[in-house]
Motif scaffolding. Structure first.
Motif, PDB file in Angstrom:
ATOM      1  N   CYS B  37       1.077  -1.462   0.035  1.00  0.00           N
ATOM      2  CA  CYS B  37       0.430  -0.144   0.050  1.00  0.00           C
ATOM      3  C   CYS B  37       1.156   1.051   0.422  1.00  0.00           C
ATOM      4  CB  CYS B  37      -0.947   0.077   1.189  1.00  0.00           C
ATOM      5  SG  CYS B  37      -1.913  -1.940   1.305  1.00  0.00           S
ATOM      6  N   CYS B  38       0.749   2.135  -1.191  1.00  0.00           N
ATOM      7  CA  CYS B  38       1.127   3.757  -0.541  1.00  0.00           C
ATOM      8  C   CYS B  38      -0.114   5.061  -0.161  1.00  0.00           C
ATOM      9  CB  CYS B  38       1.430   3.255  -2.051  1.00  0.00           C
ATOM     10  SG  CYS B  38       0.561   4.204  -3.408  1.00  0.00           S
ATOM     11  N   PRO B  39       0.468   5.845   0.086  1.00  0.00           N
ATOM     12  CA  PRO B  39      -0.430   6.803  -0.329  1.00  0.00           C
ATOM     13  C   PRO B  39      -1.742   7.103  -0.927  1.00  0.00           C
ATOM     14  CG  PRO B  39       1.313   8.165   0.729  1.00  0.00           C
ATOM     15  CD  PRO B  39       0.966   6.901  -0.251  1.00  0.00           C
ATOM     16  N   VAL B  40      -1.417   6.570  -2.619  1.00  0.00           N
ATOM     17  CA  VAL B  40      -2.648   6.273  -3.653  1.00  0.00           C
ATOM     18  C   VAL B  40      -3.457   5.158  -3.092  1.00  0.00           C
ATOM     19  CG1 VAL B  40      -2.578   6.082  -5.951  1.00  0.00           C
ATOM     20  CG2 VAL B  40      -0.972   7.171  -5.305  1.00  0.00           C
ATOM     21  N   THR B  42      -3.936   4.260  -0.256  1.00  0.00           N
ATOM     22  CA  THR B  42      -5.336   4.258   0.552  1.00  0.00           C
ATOM     23  C   THR B  42      -6.193   5.368   0.782  1.00  0.00           C
ATOM     24  OG1 THR B  42      -3.572   5.381   2.049  1.00  0.00           O
ATOM     25  CG2 THR B  42      -3.305   2.653   1.646  1.00  0.00           C
ATOM     26  N   GLY B  43      -6.543   6.247  -0.238  1.00  0.00           N
ATOM     27  CA  GLY B  43      -6.577   7.603  -0.909  1.00  0.00           C
ATOM     28  C   GLY B  43      -6.543   8.484   0.456  1.00  0.00           C
ATOM     29  N   MET B  44      -4.725   8.590   0.466  1.00  0.00           N
ATOM     30  CA  MET B  44      -4.960   9.446   1.453  1.00  0.00           C
ATOM     31  C   MET B  44      -5.015  10.760   1.037  1.00  0.00           C
ATOM     32  SD  MET B  44      -2.904   8.739   4.773  1.00  0.00           S
ATOM     33  CE  MET B  44      -2.732   7.071   4.809  1.00  0.00           C
ATOM     34  N   PRO B  45      -5.268  12.206   1.725  1.00  0.00           N
ATOM     35  CA  PRO B  45      -5.582  13.059   1.182  1.00  0.00           C
ATOM     36  C   PRO B  45      -4.371  13.975   0.315  1.00  0.00           C
ATOM     37  CG  PRO B  45      -5.649  13.184   3.561  1.00  0.00           C
ATOM     38  CD  PRO B  45      -5.375  11.726   2.907  1.00  0.00           C
ATOM     39  N   GLY B  46      -4.679  14.375  -0.882  1.00  0.00           N
ATOM     40  CA  GLY B  46      -3.871  14.887  -1.676  1.00  0.00           C
ATOM     41  C   GLY B  46      -2.820  13.444  -3.007  1.00  0.00           C
ATOM     42  N   ALA B  47      -3.636  12.239  -2.342  1.00  0.00           N
ATOM     43  CA  ALA B  47      -2.756  11.249  -2.844  1.00  0.00           C
ATOM     44  C   ALA B  47      -3.683  11.156  -5.142  1.00  0.00           C
ATOM     45  CB  ALA B  47      -2.476  10.526  -2.446  1.00  0.00           C
ATOM     46  N   LEU B  48      -2.815  11.543  -5.811  1.00  0.00           N
ATOM     47  CA  LEU B  48      -3.562  10.874  -6.855  1.00  0.00           C
ATOM     48  C   LEU B  48      -3.110  10.140  -7.860  1.00  0.00           C
ATOM     49  CD1 LEU B  48      -2.365  14.848  -8.129  1.00  0.00           C
ATOM     50  CD2 LEU B  48      -4.791  14.036  -7.008  1.00  0.00           C
TER      51      LEU B  48
ATOM     52  N   TYR C 109       3.389  12.394   4.016  1.00  0.00           N
ATOM     53  CA  TYR C 109       4.369  11.970   2.850  1.00  0.00           C
ATOM     54  C   TYR C 109       4.637  13.914   2.825  1.00  0.00           C
ATOM     55  CZ  TYR C 109       0.189  12.652  -0.535  1.00  0.00           C
ATOM     56  OH  TYR C 109      -0.589  13.321  -0.482  1.00  0.00           O
ATOM     57  N   TYR C 207       0.546  17.382  -6.823  1.00  0.00           N
ATOM     58  CA  TYR C 207       0.283  15.376  -6.093  1.00  0.00           C
ATOM     59  C   TYR C 207       0.562  16.369  -4.156  1.00  0.00           C
ATOM     60  CZ  TYR C 207       1.306  10.832  -4.011  1.00  0.00           C
ATOM     61  OH  TYR C 207       1.453   9.998  -3.660  1.00  0.00           O
ATOM     62  N   GLY C 208       0.120  15.629  -3.760  1.00  0.00           N
ATOM     63  CA  GLY C 208      -0.403  16.614  -2.314  1.00  0.00           C
ATOM     64  C   GLY C 208      -0.706  17.307  -1.451  1.00  0.00           C
ATOM     65  N   LEU C 209      -1.385  18.336  -2.646  1.00  0.00           N
ATOM     66  CA  LEU C 209      -2.216  19.131  -2.303  1.00  0.00           C
ATOM     67  C   LEU C 209      -3.585  18.382  -2.255  1.00  0.00           C
ATOM     68  CD1 LEU C 209      -3.538  21.959  -1.972  1.00  0.00           C
ATOM     69  CD2 LEU C 209      -3.742  22.101  -4.758  1.00  0.00           C
ATOM     70  N   TYR C 335      -7.771   7.981   8.519  1.00  0.00           N
ATOM     71  CA  TYR C 335      -7.496   8.470   9.524  1.00  0.00           C
ATOM     72  C   TYR C 335      -8.741   9.892   9.584  1.00  0.00           C
ATOM     73  CZ  TYR C 335      -7.834  10.123   4.466  1.00  0.00           C
ATOM     74  OH  TYR C 335      -8.270  10.208   3.016  1.00  0.00           O
TER      75      TYR C 335
END
Lengths: 96, 476, 485
Positions: B37-40, B42-48, C109, C207-209, C335
């Motif tokens: 898994c990674c931010p993308v 797992t739907g982390m805020p800001g990931a694209l 990140y 990315y990241g915003l 989160y």
């Protein structure tokens, strides 16, 4: 387009929001005003006009099928409101 | 009242890319929870998301192999809904411009007839994570390793009329996907699963009845059983004057029962709209032609080759080529032993049987094609008889040993020494005067009886041709 | 010398001349923050320990570079303090989006822009306030506190990047990063009398915003002068493989566009931007700016953008639709805020979201859900996508007649805190001149052009074709060099 209480209740359900009486009333009025304002776009003649999802005309933005290292789980899960350190925890949900 | 059954399938196949559809995480099955898994994903805020080019290629391959038209100007859309296995609260799928539309293929049924099943569309989307029961707390746990694994969803026309047709369709589809190498189609790992849409209508009526959707069937048995169950259930409801509700159902194969998951009253409104984080997909004629030219031999072509070059019966050729693994097994074993007809006969009887009995995929057979070919060679060379061959075959399922080893260890070598056999034949014939009389009175069965007795005495190892010859000599 | 009044390029000069050390600079800003931010309330999170540690490390690099004559090779942002809008993920630091929903969210990140400014050597002073999830034009929609306008603490600093504009205007940071979906860099820049640039959509990685409206969001520089804007822009642009909407174009050096000359540049004046609702002092200031350009040798042309009035309703349909979907991920599972009050999964969803989101965020989620829901999609979303095309084409046409468009940034100067909170539509109207720019995806810059009778800053907006940031910077720079103080 008239926005009714029922509309607001329905979209609140779709959006997973609880609204109290006062909020339902307030948002019904707000949405009515905003949607009436948005109605203006109906005046624009868009016959033969294509839709734009973007301001730019790029296409085919692809990534190569190359494995990248995954994230450190602790870092990824550090913000979890409830977890056993390995998986996120929830109340019981039907599991296939 | 007589009812007609209407079945349409939505098959989800995980694509065998190395990485997920929108990020570089591995698609490997299993793994410690939440480590792929990674931010993308797992739907982390800001990931694209960024689309994996192989996903497009594989989907187009699947489309071309099932005779679909490829959509040259395509896009991806968001399907919005809340569920804990869907980390962004939307799945990225395709709504009105799927990559492939309007294909289909013929299926072969048990009575030897064929039927065309249409494919409405094939689109790309991302798989969801997995929810696990937490026996410790009684709650639910979320593992997102599978979230973002690429899927194609293949939607059929409502062309099927029975469980047999549905199973034949999925078998054929699975075969095609395996042939072109876009999915490993491991049903037990969930990389191929089917949703069954089913309704009944009185024979002669044109309008479809209300349909139900049974989700996530991941074995041929489950597909067959759930369809038969649902046909029966709907029939009973209709015959009792009841009404069928449009609902999503779940199938429990262990209990042999279906359950309602949720009814349509819950108002699915997925609010599809074009995914603003991903650019449109435009495919050129050259791109499509290039993929088409490089498609491997498809089952239909193989089948014709088996019929024409190897003289297999059409039915056998159809069954063998449905599965790429089975067909590859056939080709490898035939090449090794030089007797395709024998290999085909064994496949049609024993190999298909043991795969069904043990619920294993043809690519997971307990022996290799090469080892199986040695068995055929032992029979063809007269080292063992055909019936001893069957015994050795059964041993090969449970024991990881070469057939000649088994033959040696169990002393199953065929006896072709004429004097040794003659001694037994003389004894048996002498002990059965009645059979000789019967034979002379024209009862041919007596010959078989005597030969059988001799074979029994020889513990099955006697060379049948020699026994036959010697017994006949006595009788004449 | 008051270090905190300096621009980024002036601070660099100071480093080079050994007028002060990095530590002097960082400490000066924190001292100012200590003294003034209790009133202005720009910062949500300070990164003081790390900033001071970096100050020492960077000073020794600078000392070395000066002694071996390589100082000029250091990146232009090297050891320059910067404030970051709190919707950009910053590894190990809280990224709250000024929402209760993310009050305790520590980023796992770095956003691409953060990675880039760190590579440049910039020193992050802290994360600054904003309207919750960038939804608003006054910074009053922050779940934590309202930021005040440094020019008048009873007035708003604009929004949504109000923390960024107040930090720069209040000398709490020399430069800042903001994000702009419908004017959220330019409007607060205008209200706080600073420079704010919204780049062409796709020029800076998103990315990241934390997304508000994916097809409109863009990160950009906010600064005391045009030169700093160009320097900061240089640092953050560039193709990013992590963002599919990032433009794959050759990187330019925007400081080369800082030319004090507008001779021959055609400046378009679209009459639709000077209509009803425009504050008289703003109109007069714009008139003067136009005359100044004429005097400097630019060619002034009357142009028309007939679809301008439809931009705002189009914007609210598109932006809210995308937002309603983008904010679905805040569900209290992986989160963010989770309600205390739950038994079932549905309780977690509904109560966490209801308790975690503020009023304006809920309003926009509801509106976005409505316009995407069955039966309304074609009338609103699809129609708005078509009007977007018409608006884009309108700009394309005008840019055959002129090189730059000159408009007011905001219809008024900064208003009193609380004055527009009751009526959302009245607040939305403040975006009238900025929103068309996001819809068309073109670049826009706001620069100060005078003050109203109360001494509140007035801003003017310059617009150009896609990826034509140079002509914007040049036109803005020339005005800045020649305006009467």
């Amino acid at each position: 387009m008239d926005i009714t209480r029922k509309d607001v209740e329905h979209i609140a359900t779709l959006s997973m929001l609880n609204l109290n009486e006062e909020e339902i009333e307030g948002y019904t009025k707000d949405l009515q005003n905003i949607v009436s304002f948005a109605e203006q776009i109906q005046e624009v003649n868009t016959e033969n006009v294509a839709e734009s999802a973007f301001a730019l005309d790029a296409y085919n933005v692809f990534r190569k099928d190359e494995v990248k290292e995954s994230f450190n789980r602790d870092l990824l899960m550090q913000n979890a409101p409830s977890s056993n350190g390995v998986q996120y925890q929830l109340p019981p949900v039907i599991v296939d | 009242m007589e009812y007609e059954v209407i079945i349409g399938l939505e098959v989800h196949a995980e694509l065998s890319t190395k990485t997920k559809i929108y990020c570089g995480c591995t698609t490997e099955f299993g793994g410690d929870p939440n480590t792929h898994c990674c931010p993308v994903c797992t739907g982390m805020p800001g990931a694209l998301p960024v689309l994996n080019e192989k996903v497009v290629e594989y989907a187009v391959k699947a489309g071309l192999a099932t005779d679909c038209k490829i959509t040259k100007n395509s896009k991806q859309d968001r399907k919005n809904y809340f569920y804990p296995d869907t980390p962004r609260a939307y799945q990225i799928s395709q709504f009105d411009l799927p990559l492939c539309v309007g294909g289909g293929f013929d299926i072969t049924l048990k009575d030897g007839s064929t039927k065309h099943i249409g494919i409405t569309r094939i689109h790309i989307e991302d798989d969801a994570g997995k929810l696990n029961h937490d026996s410790y707390t009684g709650g639910t746990l979320v593992d997102l390793n599978r979230a973002g694994v690429p899927l194609i969803e293949i939607v059929s026309e409502p062309d099927m009329r029975s469980a047999e047709e549905a199973v034949a369709y999925v078998e054929k589809l699975k075969g095609i996907l395996e042939y072109i190498g876009v999915s490993d189609c491991k049903m037990q790992e969930g990389s191929l699963r089917a949703d069954v849409n089913l309704s009944l209508r009185p024979v002669g009526q044109e309008k479809f009845g209300t349909r139900t959707e049974t989700k996530n069937l991941n074995s041929f048995r489950a597909i067959e059983h759930s369809i038969n169950y649902e046909i029966q259930r709907q029939k009973e409801v209709l015959e009792a004057g009841g009404e069928i509700f449009q609902e999503t159902r779940r199938w429990d194969e262990l209990e042999g029962k279906g359950f309602v998951m949720r009814s349509k009253e819950d108002a699915d409104d997925y609010r599809y709209f074009p995914e603003p984080d991903l650019m449109p997909i435009k495919l050129t004629d050259e791109y499509i032609a290039n993929i088409k030219e490089n498609l491997p031999e498809l089952p239909e072509v193989r089948k014709q080759r088996y019929i024409q070059e190897l003289n297999l019966p059409e039915y056998d050729a159809g069954i063998i080529t449905t599965s790429k693994a089975l067909s590859d097994f056939f080709e490898d074993a035939s090449k090794e032993c030089g007797n395709p007809k024998a290999v085909s006969n064994w496949i049609m009887t024993d190999i298909i049987r043991i795969a069904r009995e043990n619920d294993i995929d043809y690519k997971d057979l307990p022996f290799t094609a090469k080892r199986f070919a040695s068995l055929i060679k032992l029979i063809d060379s007269g080292t063992i008889s055909n019936s001893i061959g069957k015994k050795v075959f059964e041993e090969m399922i449970s024991e990881n040993k070469e057939p000649d080893e088994i033959v040696k260890e169990k002393g199953l070598m065929q006896i072709s020494d004429e004097s040794a056999i003659k001694e037994v034949v003389d004894r048996i014939v002498a002990a059965n005067p009645q059979s000789i009389a019967d034979y002379k009175a024209g009862k041919d069965r007596a010959l078989g009886f005597l030969v059988g007795q001799c074979m029994k005495e020889l513990k099955g190892k006697g060379n049948p041709q020699i026994i036959n010859k010697l017994v006949l000599e006595h009788l004449q | 010398m008051n270090i905190t009044k300096l621009t980024a390029h002036e601070i660099r000069d100071g480093y080079k001349n050994k007028a002060f050390t990095v530590k002097d600079v960082v400490e000066a800003f924190y001292k100012n923050i200590d003294e003034k931010d209790g009133d202005i309330k720009a910062y949500i999170t300070l990164c003081k320990d790390n900033a001071l540690k970096e100050a020492d490390e960077k000073q020794s690099i600078i000392d070395g570079a000066i002694s071996n004559g390589t100082f000029d090779e250091l990146p232009l942002l090297y050891a320059i303090p910067i404030a970051i809008k709190d919707n950009m993920n910053t590894l190990g630091v809280k990224t709250t989006c000024a929402s209760k929903m993310l009050e305790n969210f520590v980023s796992p990140y770095d956003a691409t822009v953060i990675k880039k400014i760190k590579e440049e050597g910039a020193i992050i002073l802290g994360k600054v306030n904003m309207d919750e999830f960038a939804m608003g034009g006054s910074c009053e929609n922050s779940a934590f506190f309202a930021t005040k306008n440094p020019y008048d603490l009873t007035r708003v600093p604009g929004g949504s990047s109000g923390g960024s504009s107040a930090a720069v205007a209040g000398d709490l940071a020399p430069i800042a990063l903001g994000s702009d979906t419908g004017g959220s860099i330019r409007e607060p820049a205008s209200l706080c009398g600073i420079v704010g640039l919204k780049p062409t959509y796709g020029l800076v990685s998103r990315y990241g915003l934390v997304a508000f409206a994916s097809s409109l969001d863009q990160i950009g520089p906010m600064s005391k002068d045009v030169k700093d804007a160009a320097i900061l822009l240089n640092a953050i642009v560039g193709h990013d493989e992590m963002d599919s909407t990032s433009a794959n174009i050759e990187k330019k050096d925007y400081t080369k566009a800082l030319i004090n000359d507008v001779k021959g540049i055609r400046i378009g004046i679209p009459k639709e931007f000077y209509g009803e609702g425009l504050q008289e002092e703003v109109r007069v200031a714009l008139e003067k700016a136009k005359d100044k350009y004429k005097e400097l040798g630019a060619e002034i042309v009357e142009v028309s953008l007939p679809f301008t009035k439809y931009a705002l309703p189009t914007y609210y349909v598109l932006a809210c639709a995308e937002a309603s979907s983008n904010l679905g991920r805040f569900d209290g599972i992986r989160y963010g805020y989770r309600t205390q009050n739950y038994e079932s999964l549905k309780d977690i969803y509904k109560n966490s979201r209801s308790e975690g989101f503020g009023k304006e965020v809920k309003r926009r989620i509801l509106l976005g859900t409505y316009v995407l829901s069955a039966g309304y999609y074609d009338a609103y979303y699809k129609k708005a996508q078509k009007v977007r095309t018409a608006i884009k084409e309108g700009f394309d046409k005008v840019f055959t007649e002129c090189d730059v468009i000159l408009t007011p940034t905001c219809p008024t100067t900064a208003w009193k805190i609380g004055a527009k909170t009751e009526n959302p539509l009245e607040m939305y109207l403040m975006d009238l001149y900025t929103v068309p720019v996001n819809i068309a995806g073109i670049p826009g810059i706001s620069i100060p052009c005078g003050k109203d009778n109360d001494g509140m800053p007035i801003g003017m907006q310059l617009l150009a074709k896609h990826f034509n940031e140079e002509v914007l910077l040049r036109t803005a720079y020339t005005y800045e060099m020649n305006k009467e103080v």
